[in-house]
Design a protein around this motif. Structure first.
Motif, PDB file in Angstrom:
ATOM      1  N   HIS A 182       1.731  12.813 -51.836  1.00 23.57           N
ATOM      2  CA  HIS A 182       2.607  12.069 -52.999  1.00 23.57           C
ATOM      3  C   HIS A 182       3.924  12.862 -53.262  1.00 23.57           C
ATOM      4  O   HIS A 182       4.879  12.377 -53.060  1.00 23.57           O
ATOM      5  CB  HIS A 182       1.787  11.816 -54.054  1.00 23.57           C
ATOM      6  CG  HIS A 182       2.380  10.733 -54.899  1.00 23.57           C
ATOM      7  ND1 HIS A 182       2.151   9.566 -55.091  1.00 23.57           N
ATOM      8  CD2 HIS A 182       3.488  11.271 -55.842  1.00 23.57           C
ATOM      9  CE1 HIS A 182       2.768   8.811 -55.951  1.00 23.57           C
ATOM     10  NE2 HIS A 182       3.864   9.915 -56.436  1.00 23.57           N
TER      11      HIS A 182
ATOM     12  N   LEU B 292       0.515  12.235 -60.426  1.00 21.76           N
ATOM     13  CA  LEU B 292      -0.921  11.452 -60.307  1.00 21.76           C
ATOM     14  C   LEU B 292      -1.528  11.571 -61.609  1.00 21.76           C
ATOM     15  O   LEU B 292      -2.365  10.635 -62.122  1.00 21.76           O
ATOM     16  CB  LEU B 292      -1.617  11.917 -59.192  1.00 21.76           C
ATOM     17  CG  LEU B 292      -1.350  11.654 -57.749  1.00 21.76           C
ATOM     18  CD1 LEU B 292      -2.185  12.362 -56.880  1.00 21.76           C
ATOM     19  CD2 LEU B 292      -0.884  10.078 -57.568  1.00 21.76           C
TER      20      LEU B 292
ATOM     21  N   GLY C 257       3.557  16.275 -56.933  1.00 19.79           N
ATOM     22  CA  GLY C 257       2.687  15.180 -56.703  1.00 19.79           C
ATOM     23  C   GLY C 257       1.478  15.114 -57.758  1.00 19.79           C
ATOM     24  O   GLY C 257       1.047  14.276 -58.190  1.00 19.79           O
ATOM     25  N   ALA C 258       0.850  16.212 -57.856  1.00 18.92           N
ATOM     26  CA  ALA C 258      -0.223  16.455 -59.028  1.00 18.92           C
ATOM     27  C   ALA C 258       0.205  15.896 -60.368  1.00 18.92           C
ATOM     28  O   ALA C 258      -0.710  15.216 -61.082  1.00 18.92           O
ATOM     29  CB  ALA C 258      -0.832  17.781 -58.970  1.00 18.92           C
TER      30      ALA C 258
ATOM     31  N   ALA D  53       2.515   2.105 -62.590  1.00 16.31           N
ATOM     32  CA  ALA D  53       1.308   2.713 -62.914  1.00 16.31           C
ATOM     33  C   ALA D  53       1.021   3.245 -64.091  1.00 16.31           C
ATOM     34  O   ALA D  53      -0.016   3.626 -64.574  1.00 16.31           O
ATOM     35  CB  ALA D  53       1.078   3.849 -61.718  1.00 16.31           C
ATOM     36  N   ILE D  54       2.317   3.651 -64.598  1.00 16.34           N
ATOM     37  CA  ILE D  54       1.993   4.555 -65.936  1.00 16.34           C
ATOM     38  C   ILE D  54       1.420   3.371 -67.004  1.00 16.34           C
ATOM     39  O   ILE D  54       0.712   3.900 -67.762  1.00 16.34           O
ATOM     40  CB  ILE D  54       3.601   4.794 -66.597  1.00 16.34           C
ATOM     41  CG1 ILE D  54       4.082   6.172 -65.648  1.00 16.34           C
ATOM     42  CG2 ILE D  54       3.621   5.243 -67.891  1.00 16.34           C
ATOM     43  CD1 ILE D  54       5.504   6.444 -66.142  1.00 16.34           C
ATOM     44  N   ASN D  55       1.688   2.199 -66.803  1.00 16.14           N
ATOM     45  CA  ASN D  55       1.316   1.310 -67.840  1.00 16.14           C
ATOM     46  C   ASN D  55       0.550   0.262 -66.918  1.00 16.14           C
ATOM     47  O   ASN D  55       0.441  -0.884 -67.279  1.00 16.14           O
ATOM     48  CB  ASN D  55       2.165   0.452 -68.659  1.00 16.14           C
ATOM     49  CG  ASN D  55       2.912   1.451 -69.545  1.00 16.14           C
ATOM     50  OD1 ASN D  55       2.406   2.723 -69.794  1.00 16.14           O
ATOM     51  ND2 ASN D  55       3.989   1.183 -69.955  1.00 16.14           N
TER      52      ASN D  55
ATOM     53  N   GLU E 244       8.878   3.956 -55.867  1.00 13.82           N
ATOM     54  CA  GLU E 244       9.015   4.445 -57.010  1.00 13.82           C
ATOM     55  C   GLU E 244       8.596   3.181 -58.203  1.00 13.82           C
ATOM     56  O   GLU E 244       8.011   3.530 -59.219  1.00 13.82           O
ATOM     57  CB  GLU E 244      10.695   4.701 -57.359  1.00 13.82           C
ATOM     58  CG  GLU E 244      11.388   5.721 -56.514  1.00 13.82           C
ATOM     59  CD  GLU E 244      10.695   7.236 -56.740  1.00 13.82           C
ATOM     60  OE1 GLU E 244      10.306   7.254 -57.999  1.00 13.82           O
ATOM     61  OE2 GLU E 244      11.033   8.077 -56.056  1.00 13.82           O
TER      62      GLU E 244
ATOM     63  N   ILE F 289      -0.016  11.717 -64.512  1.00  8.28           N
ATOM     64  CA  ILE F 289       0.674  10.831 -65.466  1.00  8.28           C
ATOM     65  C   ILE F 289       0.327   9.390 -65.292  1.00  8.28           C
ATOM     66  O   ILE F 289       0.140   8.752 -66.242  1.00  8.28           O
ATOM     67  CB  ILE F 289       2.105  11.167 -65.204  1.00  8.28           C
ATOM     68  CG1 ILE F 289       2.825  12.459 -65.880  1.00  8.28           C
ATOM     69  CG2 ILE F 289       3.078   9.874 -66.005  1.00  8.28           C
ATOM     70  CD1 ILE F 289       4.197  12.667 -65.363  1.00  8.28           C
ATOM     71  N   THR F 290       0.170   9.000 -63.890  1.00 14.28           N
ATOM     72  CA  THR F 290      -0.112   7.566 -63.673  1.00 14.28           C
ATOM     73  C   THR F 290      -1.705   7.550 -63.817  1.00 14.28           C
ATOM     74  O   THR F 290      -2.256   6.348 -63.407  1.00 14.28           O
ATOM     75  CB  THR F 290       0.333   7.048 -62.302  1.00 14.28           C
ATOM     76  OG1 THR F 290      -0.057   8.298 -61.348  1.00 14.28           O
ATOM     77  CG2 THR F 290       1.833   7.315 -62.328  1.00 14.28           C
TER      78      THR F 290
ATOM     79  N   GLN G  34      -5.389  -0.908 -61.255  1.00 13.38           N
ATOM     80  CA  GLN G  34      -6.136   0.360 -61.034  1.00 13.38           C
ATOM     81  C   GLN G  34      -7.149   0.338 -60.298  1.00 13.38           C
ATOM     82  O   GLN G  34      -7.771   1.264 -59.405  1.00 13.38           O
ATOM     83  CB  GLN G  34      -6.624   0.846 -62.395  1.00 13.38           C
ATOM     84  CG  GLN G  34      -5.356   1.147 -63.389  1.00 13.38           C
ATOM     85  CD  GLN G  34      -5.090   2.731 -63.201  1.00 13.38           C
ATOM     86  OE1 GLN G  34      -5.316   3.288 -62.022  1.00 13.38           O
ATOM     87  NE2 GLN G  34      -4.287   3.281 -64.085  1.00 13.38           N
TER      88      GLN G  34
ATOM     89  N   ASN H 287       5.067   3.785 -58.565  1.00  9.86           N
ATOM     90  CA  ASN H 287       4.780   4.715 -59.821  1.00  9.86           C
ATOM     91  C   ASN H 287       5.103   4.470 -61.121  1.00  9.86           C
ATOM     92  O   ASN H 287       4.454   4.803 -62.067  1.00  9.86           O
ATOM     93  CB  ASN H 287       5.594   6.289 -59.287  1.00  9.86           C
ATOM     94  CG  ASN H 287       5.421   6.568 -58.079  1.00  9.86           C
ATOM     95  OD1 ASN H 287       3.946   6.603 -57.600  1.00  9.86           O
ATOM     96  ND2 ASN H 287       6.156   7.357 -57.254  1.00  9.86           N
TER      97      ASN H 287
ATOM     98  N   ARG I  52      12.186   2.411 -52.854  1.00 12.89           N
ATOM     99  CA  ARG I  52      12.197   1.598 -53.965  1.00 12.89           C
ATOM    100  C   ARG I  52      10.923   1.200 -54.362  1.00 12.89           C
ATOM    101  O   ARG I  52      10.594   0.873 -55.431  1.00 12.89           O
ATOM    102  CB  ARG I  52      13.288   0.319 -53.777  1.00 12.89           C
ATOM    103  CG  ARG I  52      14.803   0.978 -53.576  1.00 12.89           C
ATOM    104  CD  ARG I  52      15.250   1.717 -54.772  1.00 12.89           C
ATOM    105  NE  ARG I  52      16.552   1.644 -54.450  1.00 12.89           N
ATOM    106  CZ  ARG I  52      17.354   2.368 -55.396  1.00 12.89           C
ATOM    107  NH1 ARG I  52      17.101   2.860 -56.822  1.00 12.89           N
ATOM    108  NH2 ARG I  52      18.713   2.101 -55.498  1.00 12.89           N
TER     109      ARG I  52
ATOM    110  N   SER J  79      -2.192  14.545 -53.850  1.00 14.37           N
ATOM    111  CA  SER J  79      -0.935  14.917 -54.527  1.00 14.37           C
ATOM    112  C   SER J  79       0.110  15.568 -53.720  1.00 14.37           C
ATOM    113  O   SER J  79       1.183  15.455 -53.881  1.00 14.37           O
ATOM    114  CB  SER J  79      -1.625  16.132 -55.411  1.00 14.37           C
ATOM    115  OG  SER J  79      -2.375  15.868 -56.336  1.00 14.37           O
TER     116      SER J  79
ATOM    117  N   LEU K 175       2.998  19.984 -53.835  1.00 15.77           N
ATOM    118  CA  LEU K 175       1.916  19.644 -54.807  1.00 15.77           C
ATOM    119  C   LEU K 175       1.941  19.646 -56.122  1.00 15.77           C
ATOM    120  O   LEU K 175       1.208  18.756 -56.843  1.00 15.77           O
ATOM    121  CB  LEU K 175       1.002  20.929 -54.390  1.00 15.77           C
ATOM    122  CG  LEU K 175      -0.551  21.006 -55.172  1.00 15.77           C
ATOM    123  CD1 LEU K 175      -1.428  19.736 -54.564  1.00 15.77           C
ATOM    124  CD2 LEU K 175      -1.269  22.157 -54.897  1.00 15.77           C
TER     125      LEU K 175
ATOM    126  N   VAL L   5      -6.311   0.038 -56.603  1.00 17.22           N
ATOM    127  CA  VAL L   5      -6.154   1.634 -55.822  1.00 17.22           C
ATOM    128  C   VAL L   5      -7.247   2.141 -56.091  1.00 17.22           C
ATOM    129  O   VAL L   5      -7.373   2.949 -54.943  1.00 17.22           O
ATOM    130  CB  VAL L   5      -4.907   2.057 -56.820  1.00 17.22           C
ATOM    131  CG1 VAL L   5      -4.722   3.506 -56.465  1.00 17.22           C
ATOM    132  CG2 VAL L   5      -3.791   1.312 -56.943  1.00 17.22           C
TER     133      VAL L   5
END
Lengths: 187, 187
Positions: free
Chosen positions: B152, A157, A153-154, B104-106, B98, A159-160, B112, B101, B95, B149, A150, B115
């Motif tokens: 993930h 999530l 993952g939290a 998703a940061i940018n 990852e 961060i993203t 967005q 993820n 892969r 979370s 948790l 999702v």
DNA sequence: ACCTGAACACCGTTCAAGT
DNA sequence: ACCTGAACACCGTTCAAGT
């Protein structure tokens, strides 16, 4: 030996600025004031330099966890604090967090061992917390894995940007970690 | 227009083989039997090609979730199944997981939004499950965020080999997801 | 509308050589 | 023991040109 530290510092800077692709041996050398392949005298290759960054981060965090005052604080609080601190670190240094995840896919035995030590400490804390009545019964390793999952993952999530800080729930990673412990406490 | 699909297919293959660095426009062109910069006629740059891979993955998963039979299955089961399916996908295609993820940061607003649709569906399922008595009370968005979370994080920890499949707990991502729902059920 | 081939800047890595 | 400079192979990207 001072050059080695300077290389790691410059590489960490670049990592935080724009991820692993931004970390260029040429730019690292430039910032340290050394030739573009001086890093090869201290690291086998670029990936070894990146691994060194993460290794130092984990070492720093492991020391911080171990240094935790061993007073009469309930084990459940120590466990929760460790997870909160982990999530805080991840959110504060997202590039390091992502890199650590990426490296872990093909991690060396040494790196796995380093993480394993911190992990065992969390399982121990979980077992003590169960004895003290702060956590529900069950296999401590499994309970700890749930809390760790948790927290991990939290953090990711958040961060993203998938935790909708402006929605009704308005939860960040720390909130969700605290929620899990609240549920466990009610059980 | 057939070339475009072939390019995405070849890129996905390379991604699964060795991550985003392995995806080379030159090798992609080679596998499709086209020049090394033909991809530029279909995608703005390499990152656009990578985003297309992930966009198609999410579209495929969103369709699979929506296609779920709307019979009298309890909402809590549908929610749990969706999270189990998400974790299964992540573990099977580490892969892609990852990369998603990392992107998703940018992330762009469009990504967005895509999702966001799936996310809102999970929150709705959570609210219905609460009405049906299958989940504890509380803000549904926050409850859903907690489950998401955990799913993930558990998937990522399994991928990175941090779930100790041979330890006493012997839990994989699916086990931990089921554990959370079991705790909620007892509350 | 789609593709090719040459060219450019950049990078990781190697190697011979310097102190 | 540590560093430099040239060199090589590879990559993303651009551009002029072809059908």
């Amino acid at each position: 030996v001072d050059t080695r530290d300077a290389l790691v510092a410059a590489a960490t800077e670049l990592l935080d600025e724009g991820g692993p692709e931004r970390v260029t041996l040429r730019e690292v050398g430039r910032r340290v004031g050394v030739s573009h392949n001086a890093p090869y005298k201290h690291f086998a290759d670029k990936s070894a330099l990146l691994e060194e960054i993460i290794a130092r981060e984990f070492e720093r965090m492991a020391n911080a966890t171990v240094t935790t005052p061993q007073d009469d604080t309930p084990a459940v609080d120590l466990l929760r604090d460790a997870l909160l601190e982990y999530a805080r670190w991840a959110v504060e240094h997202p590039r390091r967090f992502e890199l650590a995840n990426g490296l872990a896919i093909n991690a060396s035995p040494g790196a796995q061992e380093r993480v394993g030590l911190t992990w065992r400490r969390l399982v121990e804390l979980t077992a003590v917390a169960q004895e003290q009545g702060g956590l529900p019964a069950g296999d401590p390793e499994r309970l700890a894995a749930m809390a760790r999952s948790l927290a991990h993952g939290a953090a990711e999530l958040q961060i993203t940007g998938h935790l909708s800080p402006h929605g009704k729930g308005r939860a960040n990673a720390a909130d969700l970690i605290n929620d899990l412990f609240a549920v466990w406490h009610r059980t």
